[in-house]
Design a protein around this motif. Structure first.
Motif, PDB file in Angstrom:
ATOM      1  N   ALA A  16       0.521  -1.562  -0.469  1.00 52.85           N
ATOM      2  CA  ALA A  16      -0.424  -0.128   0.250  1.00 52.85           C
ATOM      3  C   ALA A  16       0.764   1.121   0.053  1.00 52.85           C
ATOM      4  CB  ALA A  16      -1.005   0.271   1.170  1.00 52.85           C
ATOM      5  N   ILE A  17       1.909   1.093   0.822  1.00 54.86           N
ATOM      6  CA  ILE A  17       2.728   2.637   1.021  1.00 54.86           C
ATOM      7  C   ILE A  17       3.477   2.528  -0.772  1.00 54.86           C
ATOM      8  CG2 ILE A  17       4.748   3.269   1.574  1.00 54.86           C
ATOM      9  CD1 ILE A  17       4.688   2.131   4.348  1.00 54.86           C
ATOM     10  N   LEU A  18       4.038   1.748  -1.168  1.00 53.41           N
ATOM     11  CA  LEU A  18       4.021   1.016  -2.866  1.00 53.41           C
ATOM     12  C   LEU A  18       3.415   1.800  -3.558  1.00 53.41           C
ATOM     13  CD1 LEU A  18       6.569  -1.886  -2.588  1.00 53.41           C
ATOM     14  CD2 LEU A  18       7.560   0.484  -2.102  1.00 53.41           C
ATOM     15  N   ASP A  19       2.120   1.625  -3.356  1.00 55.81           N
ATOM     16  CA  ASP A  19       1.448   1.662  -4.466  1.00 55.81           C
ATOM     17  C   ASP A  19       1.103   3.302  -4.282  1.00 55.81           C
ATOM     18  OD1 ASP A  19       0.850  -0.733  -5.600  1.00 55.81           O
ATOM     19  OD2 ASP A  19      -1.044  -0.932  -4.598  1.00 55.81           O
ATOM     20  N   ALA A  20       0.967   4.064  -2.887  1.00 58.52           N
ATOM     21  CA  ALA A  20       0.851   5.321  -2.702  1.00 58.52           C
ATOM     22  C   ALA A  20       2.064   6.202  -3.452  1.00 58.52           C
ATOM     23  CB  ALA A  20       0.865   5.914  -1.612  1.00 58.52           C
ATOM     24  N   ALA A  21       3.582   5.637  -3.062  1.00 61.12           N
ATOM     25  CA  ALA A  21       4.358   6.347  -3.911  1.00 61.12           C
ATOM     26  C   ALA A  21       4.171   6.220  -4.886  1.00 61.12           C
ATOM     27  CB  ALA A  21       5.447   5.595  -3.335  1.00 61.12           C
ATOM     28  N   MET A  22       3.901   4.985  -5.716  1.00 58.98           N
ATOM     29  CA  MET A  22       4.183   5.250  -7.313  1.00 58.98           C
ATOM     30  C   MET A  22       3.308   7.001  -8.115  1.00 58.98           C
ATOM     31  SD  MET A  22       5.111   4.150 -10.524  1.00 58.98           S
ATOM     32  CE  MET A  22       5.079   5.908 -11.838  1.00 58.98           C
ATOM     33  N   GLY A  23       2.239   7.484  -7.415  1.00 57.20           N
ATOM     34  CA  GLY A  23       1.210   8.120  -7.341  1.00 57.20           C
ATOM     35  C   GLY A  23       1.581   9.513  -6.940  1.00 57.20           C
ATOM     36  N   VAL A  24       2.598   9.870  -5.709  1.00 54.75           N
ATOM     37  CA  VAL A  24       3.197  10.671  -5.614  1.00 54.75           C
ATOM     38  C   VAL A  24       4.407  11.013  -6.769  1.00 54.75           C
ATOM     39  CG1 VAL A  24       4.637  12.019  -3.509  1.00 54.75           C
ATOM     40  CG2 VAL A  24       2.993  10.756  -3.123  1.00 54.75           C
ATOM     41  N   PHE A  25       5.648  10.365  -6.713  1.00 52.37           N
ATOM     42  CA  PHE A  25       6.498  10.182  -8.036  1.00 52.37           C
ATOM     43  C   PHE A  25       6.235  10.269  -9.376  1.00 52.37           C
ATOM     44  CE2 PHE A  25       9.275   6.955  -5.457  1.00 52.37           C
ATOM     45  CZ  PHE A  25       9.891   7.552  -5.078  1.00 52.37           C
ATOM     46  N   THR A  33      10.040  14.638  -4.574  1.00 45.87           N
ATOM     47  CA  THR A  33       9.876  13.809  -3.529  1.00 45.87           C
ATOM     48  C   THR A  33      10.138  13.915  -2.075  1.00 45.87           C
ATOM     49  OG1 THR A  33       8.015  12.751  -5.191  1.00 45.87           O
ATOM     50  CG2 THR A  33       8.689  11.491  -2.625  1.00 45.87           C
ATOM     51  N   SER A  34       9.604  13.825  -1.490  1.00 43.86           N
ATOM     52  CA  SER A  34      10.417  13.482  -0.058  1.00 43.86           C
ATOM     53  C   SER A  34       9.771  12.570   1.213  1.00 43.86           C
ATOM     54  CB  SER A  34      10.078  15.028   1.037  1.00 43.86           C
ATOM     55  OG  SER A  34       8.463  15.269   1.326  1.00 43.86           O
ATOM     56  N   MET A  35      10.956  12.383   1.503  1.00 42.98           N
ATOM     57  CA  MET A  35       9.742  11.311   2.999  1.00 42.98           C
ATOM     58  C   MET A  35       8.691  11.159   3.202  1.00 42.98           C
ATOM     59  SD  MET A  35      11.828   8.590   2.311  1.00 42.98           S
ATOM     60  CE  MET A  35      11.334   7.344   3.948  1.00 42.98           C
ATOM     61  N   GLU A  36       8.313  12.408   3.629  1.00 42.26           N
ATOM     62  CA  GLU A  36       7.165  13.494   3.742  1.00 42.26           C
ATOM     63  C   GLU A  36       5.996  13.559   3.063  1.00 42.26           C
ATOM     64  OE1 GLU A  36       5.008  14.970   7.592  1.00 42.26           O
ATOM     65  OE2 GLU A  36       6.693  14.690   7.526  1.00 42.26           O
ATOM     66  N   ASP A  37       6.243  13.618   2.385  1.00 47.54           N
ATOM     67  CA  ASP A  37       5.461  13.539   1.224  1.00 47.54           C
ATOM     68  C   ASP A  37       5.200  11.466   0.573  1.00 47.54           C
ATOM     69  OD1 ASP A  37       5.459  16.197   0.220  1.00 47.54           O
ATOM     70  OD2 ASP A  37       7.018  15.826  -1.472  1.00 47.54           O
ATOM     71  N   LEU A  38       5.591  11.358   0.876  1.00 44.34           N
ATOM     72  CA  LEU A  38       5.805   9.362   0.392  1.00 44.34           C
ATOM     73  C   LEU A  38       4.767   9.055   1.789  1.00 44.34           C
ATOM     74  CD1 LEU A  38       8.514   8.680  -0.806  1.00 44.34           C
ATOM     75  CD2 LEU A  38       5.977   8.911  -1.997  1.00 44.34           C
ATOM     76  N   ALA A  39       5.119   9.914   2.789  1.00 42.47           N
ATOM     77  CA  ALA A  39       4.697   9.008   4.345  1.00 42.47           C
ATOM     78  C   ALA A  39       3.216   9.476   3.878  1.00 42.47           C
ATOM     79  CB  ALA A  39       5.348   9.721   5.286  1.00 42.47           C
ATOM     80  N   LYS A  40       3.396  10.986   3.773  1.00 37.94           N
ATOM     81  CA  LYS A  40       1.116  12.165   3.797  1.00 37.94           C
ATOM     82  C   LYS A  40       0.643  10.514   3.203  1.00 37.94           C
ATOM     83  CE  LYS A  40      -0.824  16.108   3.219  1.00 37.94           C
ATOM     84  NZ  LYS A  40      -0.384  17.540   2.498  1.00 37.94           N
ATOM     85  N   PRO A  47       8.358   9.074  10.407  1.00 41.98           N
ATOM     86  CA  PRO A  47       8.707   8.333  11.358  1.00 41.98           C
ATOM     87  C   PRO A  47       8.294   7.070  11.515  1.00 41.98           C
ATOM     88  CG  PRO A  47       8.319   9.752  12.936  1.00 41.98           C
ATOM     89  CD  PRO A  47       7.352  10.819  11.390  1.00 41.98           C
ATOM     90  N   ALA A  48       6.798   6.718  11.264  1.00 40.41           N
ATOM     91  CA  ALA A  48       5.987   4.956  10.797  1.00 40.41           C
ATOM     92  C   ALA A  48       6.343   4.729   9.408  1.00 40.41           C
ATOM     93  CB  ALA A  48       4.713   5.678  11.017  1.00 40.41           C
ATOM     94  N   LEU A  49       7.000   5.486   8.653  1.00 44.47           N
ATOM     95  CA  LEU A  49       7.119   4.865   7.737  1.00 44.47           C
ATOM     96  C   LEU A  49       8.925   4.545   7.254  1.00 44.47           C
ATOM     97  CD1 LEU A  49       6.642   4.728   3.698  1.00 44.47           C
ATOM     98  CD2 LEU A  49       8.216   7.234   4.300  1.00 44.47           C
ATOM     99  N   TYR A  50       9.346   5.342   8.144  1.00 44.57           N
ATOM    100  CA  TYR A  50      10.919   4.140   8.514  1.00 44.57           C
ATOM    101  C   TYR A  50      10.694   3.472   9.082  1.00 44.57           C
ATOM    102  CZ  TYR A  50      13.565   8.930   6.695  1.00 44.57           C
ATOM    103  OH  TYR A  50      13.821  10.274   6.007  1.00 44.57           O
ATOM    104  N   GLN A  51       9.721   2.849   9.393  1.00 45.45           N
ATOM    105  CA  GLN A  51       9.451   0.945   9.905  1.00 45.45           C
ATOM    106  C   GLN A  51       9.751   0.875   9.165  1.00 45.45           C
ATOM    107  OE1 GLN A  51       6.623   1.208  13.113  1.00 45.45           O
ATOM    108  NE2 GLN A  51       7.836   3.068  14.263  1.00 45.45           N
ATOM    109  N   TYR A  52       9.076   0.719   7.515  1.00 44.30           N
ATOM    110  CA  TYR A  52       8.874   0.132   6.787  1.00 44.30           C
ATOM    111  C   TYR A  52      10.324  -0.028   5.676  1.00 44.30           C
ATOM    112  CZ  TYR A  52       4.774  -0.589   8.198  1.00 44.30           C
ATOM    113  OH  TYR A  52       3.371  -1.070   9.321  1.00 44.30           O
ATOM    114  N   PHE A  53      10.288   1.843   5.227  1.00 45.69           N
ATOM    115  CA  PHE A  53      11.346   1.650   4.155  1.00 45.69           C
ATOM    116  C   PHE A  53      12.778   2.501   4.900  1.00 45.69           C
ATOM    117  CE2 PHE A  53       7.306   0.804   2.212  1.00 45.69           C
ATOM    118  CZ  PHE A  53       8.424  -0.521   1.102  1.00 45.69           C
TER     119      PHE A  53
END
Length: 193
Positions: A16-25, A33-40, A47-53
């Motif tokens: 689900a994170i990766l699917d959202a990331a594709m849209g952001v990229f 794109t920042s990690m903040e953009d990807l987390a949002k 910080p939760a995103l960093y638990q996965y990647f």
């Protein structure tokens, strides 16, 4: 049993994170794109995103791997449906070129295509080889059944066909809708018994 379902939930969350990331990229490009953009976009804190990647590069590489894992499943499915050779080829070619449309429709398409030559080059090389093997195995099976004729080995034929498909990944992408069926017809004629 609980460990397996937990692992499945973790994998589902990562997907689900990766699917959202594709849209952001696609919307902002990789560099902007920042990690903040990807987390949002994933509906979580940074910080939760960093638990996965580990970082943005890890996300891009994991996204590429997920794309090819999904493409391998879709390629097997496309080749498993019986029908006229041209239709089977067209379905499999669409699977092979599926990611191009998303990238082509992005204002950052050139940057995202370039990403494949740097950040996720290894994942692309591995994933593309996997798709080619699946296609070669199908060619070999069909040739063994007398359903098509090969010039050389199945692996050589798959390599030539997939190399030709790489040529369709060039702009303007609006030609894909015509080029994919035309390419399928061309190779169907070449493979006819």
């Amino acid at each position: 049993m609980a460990e397996i379902s937990t692992l499945d939930k973790e994998q589902q969350k990562q997907a689900a994170i990766l699917d959202a990331a594709m849209g952001v990229f696609a919307q902002y490009g990789y560099r902007k794109t920042s990690m903040e953009d990807l987390a949002k976009a994933a509906g979580m804190s940074r910080p939760a995103l960093y638990q996965y990647f580990r970082n943005k590069e890890d996300i891009a590489c994991s996204l590429t791997k997920l794309f090819y894992d999904r493409s391998a499943v879709a390629m097997r499915a496309a080749l498993a449906v019986e029908g006229p050779l041209v239709e089977v080829l067209e379905r499999s070619f669409r699977v092979k070129l599926a990611g191009v449309e998303v990238i082509a429709n992005s204002p950052h398409g050139d940057e995202l295509m370039e990403l494949g030559k740097s950040v996720s080059a290894e994942q692309i090389k591995t994933g593309a080889a996997q798709l080619e093997r699946i296609f070669a195995d199908w060619l070999d099976q069909k040739a063994g059944q007398g359903a098509l004729a090969l010039e050389g080995t199945a692996q050589d034929t798959a390599r030539v066909i997939f190399s030709a498909l790489e040529g369709l990944k060039k702009p303007p992408f609006d030609r894909l809708e015509k080029d994919i069926p035309a390419t399928a017809r061309l190779f169907a004629r070449a493979l006819q018994v």
